[in-house]
Design a protein around this motif. Structure first.
Motif, PDB file in Angstrom:
ATOM      1  N   GLN A 171       0.836  -1.205   0.000  1.00 54.02           N
ATOM      2  CA  GLN A 171       0.000   0.000   0.000  1.00 54.02           C
ATOM      3  C   GLN A 171       0.870   1.254   0.000  1.00 54.02           C
ATOM      4  OE1 GLN A 171      -2.638  -0.417   3.362  1.00 54.02           O
ATOM      5  NE2 GLN A 171      -3.956  -1.909   2.311  1.00 54.02           N
ATOM      6  N   GLN A 172       1.946   1.212   0.764  1.00 53.26           N
ATOM      7  CA  GLN A 172       2.869   2.340   0.819  1.00 53.26           C
ATOM      8  C   GLN A 172       3.502   2.576  -0.557  1.00 53.26           C
ATOM      9  OE1 GLN A 172       6.220   1.690   3.420  1.00 53.26           O
ATOM     10  NE2 GLN A 172       6.454   3.875   3.815  1.00 53.26           N
ATOM     11  N   ASP A 174       2.228   1.718  -3.453  1.00 53.37           N
ATOM     12  CA  ASP A 174       1.167   2.220  -4.336  1.00 53.37           C
ATOM     13  C   ASP A 174       0.943   3.714  -4.118  1.00 53.37           C
ATOM     14  OD1 ASP A 174       0.839  -0.306  -5.415  1.00 53.37           O
ATOM     15  OD2 ASP A 174      -0.975  -0.770  -4.237  1.00 53.37           O
ATOM     16  N   GLN A 175       0.925   4.135  -2.857  1.00 51.93           N
ATOM     17  CA  GLN A 175       0.730   5.555  -2.551  1.00 51.93           C
ATOM     18  C   GLN A 175       1.881   6.391  -3.101  1.00 51.93           C
ATOM     19  OE1 GLN A 175       0.265   5.594   1.714  1.00 51.93           O
ATOM     20  NE2 GLN A 175      -1.935   5.128   1.616  1.00 51.93           N
ATOM     21  N   ASP A 178       1.452   6.672  -6.820  1.00 49.59           N
ATOM     22  CA  ASP A 178       0.372   7.616  -7.116  1.00 49.59           C
ATOM     23  C   ASP A 178       0.863   9.059  -6.951  1.00 49.59           C
ATOM     24  OD1 ASP A 178      -1.326   5.513  -7.668  1.00 49.59           O
ATOM     25  OD2 ASP A 178      -2.404   5.644  -5.736  1.00 49.59           O
ATOM     26  N   GLN A 179       1.625   9.314  -5.898  1.00 53.63           N
ATOM     27  CA  GLN A 179       2.152  10.656  -5.655  1.00 53.63           C
ATOM     28  C   GLN A 179       3.116  11.072  -6.769  1.00 53.63           C
ATOM     29  OE1 GLN A 179       3.855  10.453  -1.723  1.00 53.63           O
ATOM     30  NE2 GLN A 179       1.886  10.827  -0.704  1.00 53.63           N
TER      31      GLN A 179
END
Length: 188
Positions: A171-172, A174-175, A178-179
């Motif tokens: 998840q980290q 992926d974030q 995305d950023q």
């Protein structure tokens, strides 16, 4: 005197098995009980491969309690190797409790500045799942052998924690992706 010493060690090994609350169907042979005791001593001296050989020799005994104890000792060896691998991923010199201790290892104890990838941690999960095999063999030999079941439970609990950490890291990642994409779009 050598035989007396060997006999004494074998007696201590058998007594230790009996004190753990395990019923012995037939007394282990002195040769195999000595092999188990020797493996324990070799392990304490850091002679892991020689200890592995000695525990493997103890497996040849007909006594299922001795077999279960030897399988468990072999399981502890491979489990400790998996935890060593985990420590290297985190570059952590501190010890993660091994499967044969009462403490339950935690990721916080293993954490250090390095950050493993989800793939690295999945390798550890796979190793730990393979570590369950000797404990399962111990329970096949002696279904009531409590140390093997305790280690299975500890490893399964730790695998769940690692899987949660893998999910958190994914998840980290992926974030972060995305950023980065958002920043790229903002520049255009």
């Amino acid at each position: 005197t050598e035989w007396k010493s060997a006999s004494r060690i074998a007696s201590v090994a058998l007594a230790a098995l009996l004190l753990c609350g395990h019923q012995v169907q037939a007394a282990p042979t002195p040769e195999h009980a000595l092999a188990y005791a020797t493996g324990t001593i070799l392990l304490q001296e850091g002679e892991v491969e020689k200890a592995r050989e000695a525990f493997s020799e103890a497996l040849l005994d007909e006594d299922t309690t001795l077999q279960a104890a030897a399988h468990t000792a072999l399981g502890n060896l491979v489990t400790n190797a998996a935890f060593d691998h985990l420590r290297t991923l985190y570059n952590a010199p501190s010890e993660v409790p091994s499967a044969d201790t009462e403490e339950e290892p935690s990721l916080a104890e293993a954490s250090a500045p390095a950050q493993p990838t989800p793939e690295n941690l999945q390798e550890i999960v796979d190793e730990l799942k393979r570590c369950l095999n000797p404990y399962g063999d111990a329970l096949k030999a002696s279904p009531q052998f409590e140390p093997a079941q305790k280690n299975i439970d500890k490893i399964n609990d730790f695998i769940k924690k690692l899987e949660e950490e893998i999910e958190r890291l994914k998840q980290q990642q992926d974030q972060q992706q995305d950023q980065q994409q958002d920043q790229q779009q903002d520049k255009q």
